[in-house]
Design an enzyme around this catalytic site. Structure first.
Site, PDB file in Angstrom:
ATOM      1  N   ASP A   1       1.915  13.718  12.261  1.00 55.75           N
ATOM      2  CA  ASP A   1       2.036  13.577  10.807  1.00 55.75           C
ATOM      3  C   ASP A   1       0.688  13.816  10.138  1.00 55.75           C
ATOM      4  O   ASP A   1       0.255  13.048   9.276  1.00 55.75           O
ATOM      5  CB  ASP A   1       2.582  12.199  10.440  1.00 55.75           C
TER       6      ASP A   1
ATOM      7  N   LEU B   1       0.812  -1.210   0.000  1.00 53.97           N
ATOM      8  CA  LEU B   1       0.000   0.000   0.000  1.00 53.97           C
ATOM      9  C   LEU B   1       0.847   1.262   0.000  1.00 53.97           C
ATOM     10  O   LEU B   1       0.420   2.293  -0.505  1.00 53.97           O
ATOM     11  CB  LEU B   1      -0.930   0.005   1.218  1.00 53.97           C
TER      12      LEU B   1
END
Length: 520
Positions: free
Chosen positions: A186, A46
């Protein structure tokens, strides 16, 4: 079937196999076992980020029973030989697992199912030597959807209303994270996934425990994407909840402008987006974003809740606008005393009495046997139970319906002494629903619960209907809340079901404290 090897540096990670029931499957190129923990079969990569690589994997226990369910497998990447830095990254990864066990209680954060280590054996093939390696993995809920960066590329720049909607959905998630003494570190568009109307915050590889007044190896590791990160994070200094707010605002600027942030943010960490894109949003929203983007953390909002409050202030001028429009369109003069009264009520916030959500009149219901309580709208009414396990059935009054009438049902199912809510979830999906769906975790009546959405077809009368089920556990029972309606009517009646009935459900007090267990 294609199976992807998860060993770092494997030269030919893609393998093709015909029998996935063999537990000894290994990568042809590097000898790495392909099935992880006897449960997970990685089928495709992914992505790869600073400290981890992720893979989409089939969950074998359900797959072998005919139900294909996916998990996200995250493997720790360590690309340095500095012992102190390696130790710091490993500690951060272990922290991620522990924090995710707590944060997974939020319905907008992927559930953590497993955390495990695995030793990849040494292997030599065609002159290529693969050393023995100790690898660490997380197994999490798989979210099927597009991230906001993909949505930006597909649909173009976000509108102000869409940005406000994004903020009001993500800020409560950040508030939950910060209240649990963690920081994401993040936040960026690619870490926010849209699945239907719901937003998920993913990739907690940068999550850290808040260490107040202390700077050490753990606090000085520079995680996150630099274009979104605040100055203190880039400098490796202490971060706090306002650091996440900064990154969220930077993400909003990216979505609003579709421009490279390097050209909007100068070397002094000042943003010139308002000059470059004048009038792109209202002054009120622009001021909020600019305060979130202050270089000095002390000048930012101190919490996600503070930002939510600032955003809610935009609602008040709308009422003044409505009043002014009414005055302009009215042929009769408005009495001065009435005008003063209305403006006074608006200014002190009494306007909340006009909120549609508060105008719904409700009726109380309590089942004498189960002691379950619920509030339902006055224009709905209980119906006769259709099974012995049904506690209550409630349907709207005077609804013209030729097919399936909308209804809300509370029923109860008894479990064996050793059964868990997870056992019931897997049984219900396989034996009753018969669809490849992934339940989401939510909170109902202050308890952990699962929610599933699926479609049914009534072949006899040739119409389709939509079903939402919520499963809550207590005293070795599963309370099942079910809302069903024809697909064309589902959204029409969804609001009173969610806001009035589901939100008001009170379950009987448990005899003992029950906890949902996520086993390895």
């Amino acid at each position: 079937m294609k199976i992807h090897c998860t060993r770092p540096g494997c030269l030919k990670p893609e393998n093709h196999v015909t029998d996935t029931t063999t537990p000894e499957l290994v990568c042809e190129a590097c000898g790495m076992p392909l099935i992880l923990l006897n449960n997970y079969l990685p089928v495709e990569p992914l992505g790869t980020g600073g400290f981890g690589s992720t893979f989409k994997a089939i969950y074998l226990p359900l797959h072998n029973q005919g139900v294909t369910t996916y998990r996200v497998i995250k493997r720790l990447n360590i690309q340095t030989h500095d012992p102190k830095l390696v130790e710091g990254i490993q500690l951060a990864f272990q922290r991620e697992a522990k924090i995710l066990l707590t944060l997974g209680e939020n319905a907008n954060i992927p559930v953590l199912y497993d955390y495990f280590s695995f030793t990849a054996p040494a292997f030599e093939s065609q002159g290529q030597l693969y050393p023995q390696q100790e690898l660490q993995y997380l197994a999490q809920q798989y979210i099927a959807g597009q991230d906001l960066n993909q949505e930006l590329q597909k649909q173009g720049r976000f509108s102000e209303e869409k940005i406000k909607e994004l903020l009001l959905k993500i800020l409560p998630v950040l508030q939950f994270i910060h209240q649990n003494h963690a920081i994401h570190r993040d936040i960026k568009p690619s870490n926010i996934i849209c699945e239907g109307e719901k937003l998920f915050l993913i990739d907690f590889g940068a999550v850290k425990q808040v260490v107040e007044g202390k700077t050490d190896l753990q606090t000085s590791l520079v995680f996150g994407s630099r274009v979104y990160a605040p100055p203190e994070q880039i400098a490796g200094k202490e971060v706090d909840p306002s650091s996440d707010l900064y990154a969220l605002a930077a993400s909003c600027i990216q979505l609003l402008t579709r421009d490279s942030l390097e050209y909007i943010r100068n070397n002094d960490n000042r943003w010139n987006w308002r000059t470059k894109y004048p009038g792109i949003v209202s002054k009120h929203l622009a001021d909020i974003l600019d305060r979130m983007l202050q270089p000095n953390p002390k000048r930012r909002y101190r919490s996600a809740e503070d930002v939510i409050k600032a955003l809610s202030e935009t609602l008040r001028p709308n009422f003044f606008t409505l009043l002014i429009n009414y005055i302009k369109g009215s042929k009769r003069p408005i009495p001065l005393i009435l005008l003063i009264t209305v403006i006074s009520l608006l200014s002190i916030g009494v306007v909340k009495v006009f909120s549609p959500s508060l105008s719904i009149r409700t009726i109380s219901f309590e089942d004498p046997t189960s002691k379950i309580k619920i509030q339902y709208p006055q224009n709905w009414q209980p119906q006769p139970a259709n099974t012995t396990d049904t506690i209550v059935r409630i349907s709207p009054i005077n609804v013209s319906q030729t097919g399936l009438p909308p209804e809300f049902i509370i029923s109860v199912e008894h479990l064996a002494p050793d059964e868990t809510l997870e056992d019931y979830r897997e049984f219900a999906i396989k034996n009753r629903i018969h669809q490849n769906i992934q339940p989401e975790t939510i909170k109902v009546a202050d308890r952990d619960a699962y929610r599933v959405l699926y479609m049914r077809q009534n072949d006899k009368n040739n119409f389709g209907f939509k079903v939402m089920e919520i499963w809550i556990m207590g005293d070795q029972k599963v309370y099942v809340l079910t809302y069903s309606a024809e697909e064309k009517d589902y959204d029409k009646f969804l609001k009173p079901v969610e806001e009035t009935m589901i939100n008001s459900v009170q379950l009987p007090q448990e005899n003992q404290e029950l906890w949902r267990v996520i086993g390895k």
